[in-house]
Write an enzyme that holds these catalytic residues in place. Structure first.
Site, PDB file in Angstrom:
ATOM      1  N   SER A 138       0.832  -1.204   0.000  1.00  0.00           N
ATOM      2  CA  SER A 138       0.000   0.000   0.000  1.00  0.00           C
ATOM      3  C   SER A 138       0.866   1.253   0.000  1.00  0.00           C
ATOM      4  O   SER A 138       1.986   1.243   0.538  1.00  0.00           O
ATOM      5  CB  SER A 138      -0.899   0.001   1.244  1.00  0.00           C
ATOM      6  OG  SER A 138      -1.519   1.257   1.419  1.00  0.00           O
ATOM      7  N   TYR A 151      -1.659  -0.601  10.214  1.00  0.00           N
ATOM      8  CA  TYR A 151      -1.706  -0.990   8.803  1.00  0.00           C
ATOM      9  C   TYR A 151      -0.511  -0.403   8.060  1.00  0.00           C
ATOM     10  O   TYR A 151       0.178  -1.099   7.301  1.00  0.00           O
ATOM     11  CB  TYR A 151      -3.013  -0.506   8.186  1.00  0.00           C
ATOM     12  CG  TYR A 151      -3.184  -0.841   6.728  1.00  0.00           C
ATOM     13  CD1 TYR A 151      -3.635  -2.099   6.336  1.00  0.00           C
ATOM     14  CD2 TYR A 151      -2.926   0.108   5.735  1.00  0.00           C
ATOM     15  CE1 TYR A 151      -3.808  -2.411   4.993  1.00  0.00           C
ATOM     16  CE2 TYR A 151      -3.103  -0.190   4.400  1.00  0.00           C
ATOM     17  CZ  TYR A 151      -3.540  -1.446   4.024  1.00  0.00           C
ATOM     18  OH  TYR A 151      -3.712  -1.743   2.687  1.00  0.00           O
TER      19      TYR A 151
END
Length: 241
Positions: A138, A151
């Site tokens: 990501s 995350y």
């Protein structure tokens, strides 16, 4: 014939990748932990396209589960040529509200899973001096996201892991790359309202979220590339960040 493992493939990006790669020249193992029904449905769809498809229900953050998955793949396919590490979760909220259990869950699912799968993949690939590993990451692993600290940390770990392992395996003709996804139209973004999605789309120069199928096309392009392409974290975000 390419023998492929795709984790987190019951839906979203993982399933899109499986559909993109399914052909008469591929054997595919798809895995999921919490969505066995969707995994069965995905297997049925892929069965008509791929030479052979098998499914595995297990926790990619659990070493024993991943060991069993690779044993199954090697038994059924004879070896593993390509691994796509896609399994992942997101927990959105203030860092001070995150519990130790939540931290451990996201680390295991997002980062330890990559260690586990690469551990067994590399052992097999080294026997043939050939292989490709693609980690789905990501942009938050590069830049960080407020309210997604854990995350972001796991995705940053994946990016560093990718670069380091690529250097180690390049002499053995094994490539390791990552795709740092931006905003993708998946259930992981299901917490966003229609208004929030519209506002976020306006921040992206491309003017929209990407579709999982577009990530899948990039995965296929990486697979088709020479193994000299390695150690890259490819930013796929429509020019967003």
């Amino acid at each position: 014939m390419h023998n492929i493992i795709i984790t987190g493939a019951s839906r979203g990006i993982g399933f899109a990748i499986a559909k993109e790669l399914a052909s008469a020249n591929t054997n595919i193992l798809i895995s999921s932990f919490h969505n066995s029904k969707l995994l069965d449905e995905a297997k049925d769809i892929l069965a008509s396209k791929s030479n052979k498809v098998i499914s595995f229900v297990g926790d990619m953050g659990n070493y024993e589960d991943v060991s069993a998955m690779f044993d199954l793949a090697i038994k059924e396919f004879g070896g593993v040529d390509i691994v796509i590490n896609n399994a992942g979760i997101s927990i959105v909220g203030l860092f001070q509200d995150m519990t130790p259990n939540e931290w451990q869950e996201i680390v295991n699912t997002n980062l330890t899973s990559v260690y586990n799968c690469c551990h067994f993949a590399v052992k097999d690939m080294l026997k043939r001096h050939s292989g490709k590993i693609i980690n789905i990451s990501s942009v938050w692993g590069l830049y960080g996201a407020s309210c997604e600290v854990a995350y972001s940390a796991t995705k940053g770990g994946i990016n560093a892991f990718t670069k380091a392992l690529a250097k180690e395996l390049a002499p053995s003709n094994i490539s390791v790359n990552a795709i740092a996804c931006g905003a993708i139209n998946t259930t992981m973004n299901g917490h966003l309202s229609d208004e929030e999605i519209e506002e976020l789309s306006l921040e992206i120069p491309a003017g929209r979220f990407a579709e999982p199928e577009e990530v899948a096309i990039l995965v296929r392009k990486i697979i088709e590339s020479p193994n000299y392409l390695t150690g890259q974290v490819i930013q796929f975000d429509g020019g967003w960040i």
